[in-house]
Design an enzyme around this catalytic site. Structure first.
Site, short mmCIF file in Angstrom:
data_model
loop_
_atom_site.label_atom_id
_atom_site.label_comp_id
_atom_site.label_asym_id
_atom_site.label_seq_id
_atom_site.Cartn_x
_atom_site.Cartn_y
_atom_site.Cartn_z
N ASP A 85 45.62 39.37 40.89
CA ASP A 85 44.26 39.90 40.95
C ASP A 85 44.29 41.37 40.54
O ASP A 85 45.33 42.04 40.67
CB ASP A 85 43.66 39.76 42.35
CG ASP A 85 42.13 39.84 42.34
OD1 ASP A 85 41.48 38.79 42.23
OD2 ASP A 85 41.60 40.98 42.40
N ARG A 120 26.56 47.19 45.60
CA ARG A 120 28.02 47.24 45.76
C ARG A 120 28.54 48.67 45.93
O ARG A 120 29.52 48.90 46.64
CB ARG A 120 28.70 46.62 44.53
CG ARG A 120 28.45 45.13 44.33
CD ARG A 120 29.49 44.28 45.05
NE ARG A 120 29.30 42.85 44.81
CZ ARG A 120 29.97 42.14 43.93
NH1 ARG A 120 30.91 42.71 43.19
NH2 ARG A 120 29.75 40.85 43.79
#
Length: 290
Positions: A140, A32
């Site tokens: 979020d 990532r």
């Protein structure tokens, strides 16, 4: 990436997002974060960590977002949306007949497929909700995914995952190689940035809370805290929807499962009847330890 780098990142992610990485997830961090490091002109994770330690707050925020962006797709797992159609919405239409309003929260909404799936379910009810105020709040941690969600613009691959063709034709318009949700569906959803580790009481009460596939990344104490606060956000006869791999069992007595409805919960009447209503966080920890 050195073991010390990994420990630094583990502590940072736990503190900032609640993400609880085990000791064997170094490969995930590298997959990532290496692209992010290269994007900002750094060659290794170690260089990334050094720059973060120097006080690069925007870079630190980018790292957290890169590690907490989770997969999502339209009508994911199907069953929660079957529950929404029946029994949730028919029950709420009856119980909210006087006030003519329904509030739904999609927590950790990522790029918006979940709240827009909820919006399309509400539209299916048509005349039953005519004149009602239906409010969907989507939150979020990542501002980047919220911007994508607000745009409602999805690739061919994204709309092919879980979205029935009749809903694609009905609610989307093709824009080049992309598909954009029509404005009437987009307008049903309010997008807000929110960290579940922080206070979210300002959002107000909800009739339904979708909090799916996010708690699995938290440790036990964080789950207890979030469940306790979710219980205070839910109307007494409201519904909590969890992911297929998530459960309240052994964590909290604030909720009870709905019979034969996998992933669907309501507030526990036994706990609500206690003096003072909801149990304290300390009480929940004792219950979870039993």
């Amino acid at each position: 990436m050195t073991p010390l780098d990994y420990e630094f990142l583990r502590r940072l992610l736990k503190e900032r997002s609640g993400l609880d990485l085990s000791t064997d997830k170094q490969y995930l961090v590298e997959s990532r974060l290496l692209p992010l490091a290269r994007r900002v002109g750094l060659g290794t994770i170690t260089e990334l960590v050094v720059k973060m330690k120097s006080g690069a707050e925007q870079l630190t925020s980018d790292v957290v977002q890169a590690m907490t962006t989770n997969e999502t797709f339209f009508f994911r797992d199907k069953i929660p949306f079957d529950h929404l159609r029946d029994p949730i919405l028919p029950t709420l239409v009856q119980s909210r007949a006087m006030r003519h309003s329904i509030r739904i929260w999609s927590a950790a909404c990522s790029t918006g497929q979940e709240p827009y799936s909820i919006a399309m379910c509400l539209r299916e009810f048509g005349p039953m909700l005519s004149g009602w105020r239906t409010e969907i709040v989507a939150t979020d941690l990542s501002q980047d995914v919220l911007e994508k969600a607000r745009a409602g613009l999805y690739s061919q691959f994204e709309v092919q995952r879980g979205l029935p063709i009749q809903l694609l034709v009905k609610h989307f318009s093709q824009t080049g190689e992309m598909w954009q949700l029509n404005a009437d569906i987009r307008s049903m959803v309010q997008h807000r940035q929110l960290n579940l580790l922080q206070d979210f009481s300002h959002l107000g009460k909800f009739d339904v809370i979708f909090c799916r596939n996010v708690l699995i990344y938290f440790d036990q104490e964080t789950k207890i805290s979030i469940f306790e606060r979710l219980a205070r956000m839910l109307e007494p006869d409201g519904y909590l929807m969890l992911g297929a791999a998530e459960s309240v069992v052994g964590i909290t007595d604030a909720f009870r499962p709905c019979s034969d409805r996998r992933g669907l919960y309501q507030l526990n009447p036994a706990r609500m009847a206690r003096p003072g209503g909801a149990a304290t966080l300390a009480g929940l920890k004792v219950a979870a330890a039993r």
